[in-house]
Design a protein around this motif. Structure first.
Motif, PDB file in Angstrom:
ATOM      1  N   LYS A  20       0.837  -1.185   0.000  1.00  0.00           N
ATOM      2  CA  LYS A  20       0.000   0.000   0.000  1.00  0.00           C
ATOM      3  C   LYS A  20       0.881   1.247   0.000  1.00  0.00           C
ATOM      4  CE  LYS A  20      -3.910   2.148   0.356  1.00  0.00           C
ATOM      5  NZ  LYS A  20      -4.531   2.484  -0.900  1.00  0.00           N
ATOM      6  N   VAL A  21       0.613   2.105  -0.955  1.00  0.00           N
ATOM      7  CA  VAL A  21       1.362   3.354  -1.053  1.00  0.00           C
ATOM      8  C   VAL A  21       0.778   4.351  -0.065  1.00  0.00           C
ATOM      9  CG1 VAL A  21       1.905   5.295  -2.578  1.00  0.00           C
ATOM     10  CG2 VAL A  21       1.948   2.978  -3.460  1.00  0.00           C
ATOM     11  N   VAL A  22       1.642   5.080   0.591  1.00  0.00           N
ATOM     12  CA  VAL A  22       1.229   6.131   1.508  1.00  0.00           C
ATOM     13  C   VAL A  22       1.493   7.462   0.809  1.00  0.00           C
ATOM     14  CG1 VAL A  22       1.646   7.177   3.763  1.00  0.00           C
ATOM     15  CG2 VAL A  22       1.807   4.697   3.490  1.00  0.00           C
ATOM     16  N   TYR A  23       0.523   8.357   0.899  1.00  0.00           N
ATOM     17  CA  TYR A  23       0.649   9.656   0.244  1.00  0.00           C
ATOM     18  C   TYR A  23       0.925  10.743   1.264  1.00  0.00           C
ATOM     19  CZ  TYR A  23      -1.406   7.048  -3.597  1.00  0.00           C
ATOM     20  OH  TYR A  23      -1.649   6.116  -4.557  1.00  0.00           O
ATOM     21  N   ASP A  24       1.673  11.723   0.837  1.00  0.00           N
ATOM     22  CA  ASP A  24       2.019  12.864   1.672  1.00  0.00           C
ATOM     23  C   ASP A  24       1.020  13.975   1.386  1.00  0.00           C
ATOM     24  OD1 ASP A  24       3.374  14.433   3.442  1.00  0.00           O
ATOM     25  OD2 ASP A  24       5.077  14.839   2.129  1.00  0.00           O
TER      26      ASP A  24
ATOM     27  N   ASP B 212       9.236  -0.654  -2.694  1.00  0.00           N
ATOM     28  CA  ASP B 212       8.877   0.406  -3.621  1.00  0.00           C
ATOM     29  C   ASP B 212      10.093   0.666  -4.504  1.00  0.00           C
ATOM     30  OD1 ASP B 212       8.193   2.709  -4.942  1.00  0.00           O
ATOM     31  OD2 ASP B 212       7.487   3.766  -3.173  1.00  0.00           O
ATOM     32  N   SER B 213      10.041   0.177  -5.729  1.00  0.00           N
ATOM     33  CA  SER B 213      11.202   0.327  -6.601  1.00  0.00           C
ATOM     34  C   SER B 213      11.006   1.416  -7.636  1.00  0.00           C
ATOM     35  CB  SER B 213      11.512  -1.011  -7.293  1.00  0.00           C
ATOM     36  OG  SER B 213      10.418  -1.408  -8.095  1.00  0.00           O
ATOM     37  N   ILE B 214      10.031   2.294  -7.418  1.00  0.00           N
ATOM     38  CA  ILE B 214       9.835   3.433  -8.299  1.00  0.00           C
ATOM     39  C   ILE B 214      10.934   4.442  -7.968  1.00  0.00           C
ATOM     40  CG2 ILE B 214       8.298   5.311  -8.943  1.00  0.00           C
ATOM     41  CD1 ILE B 214       5.985   3.523  -7.957  1.00  0.00           C
ATOM     42  N   PRO B 215      11.602   4.947  -8.998  1.00  0.00           N
ATOM     43  CA  PRO B 215      12.649   5.935  -8.715  1.00  0.00           C
ATOM     44  C   PRO B 215      12.075   7.154  -7.985  1.00  0.00           C
ATOM     45  CG  PRO B 215      12.693   5.266 -11.018  1.00  0.00           C
ATOM     46  CD  PRO B 215      11.459   4.674 -10.413  1.00  0.00           C
TER      47      PRO B 215
END
Length: 116
Positions: free
Chosen positions: A23-27, A67-70
């Motif tokens: 799950k991605v956490v957003y700022d 999370d391997s997104i640059p």
């Protein structure tokens, strides 16, 4: 029977942990309302899905709990937005098959994704 139960519970636990860890956490600002946060998070999740489909072959994606997104810099994202707005020919090959709104969604996902 006990062994099967134990393996089943272990498998379910690993599955739940894997789903939770991806799950991605957003700022997002604390001042945003719950409804706006829910709607904007859904929009950002759409950007993540589009990123996975259209960008991850070259730029990585979330996998195996990592999370391997640059970590694109703010300048890189803003430069891409400017090239897109100016219809610069050197934008990106994947952009040709996406709508402007889809690209905006991806860029917002990259902008608001909380970096680890």
């Amino acid at each position: 029977m006990n062994r099967n139960y134990l393996f089943g519970m272990l498998f379910i636990g690993m599955f739940v942990f894997q789903c939770h860890s991806n799950k991605v956490v957003y700022d997002l600002p604390d001042t945003i309302s719950k409804d706006a946060k829910r709607n904007f998070t859904a929009y950002l999740d759409e950007g993540q899905a589009l990123y996975k489909i259209n960008c991850s072959n070259c730029h990585g994606i979330i996998g195996n709990g990592i999370d391997s997104i640059p970590n694109f810099t703010k300048l890189e994202i803003e430069t891409y937005k400017a090239k897109l707005a100016l219809k610069n020919e050197n934008t990106h090959g994947a952009a040709e098959k996406l709508s402007y709104q889809q690209i905006e969604s991806i860029l917002h996902f990259l902008t608001f994704r909380k970096l680890k």
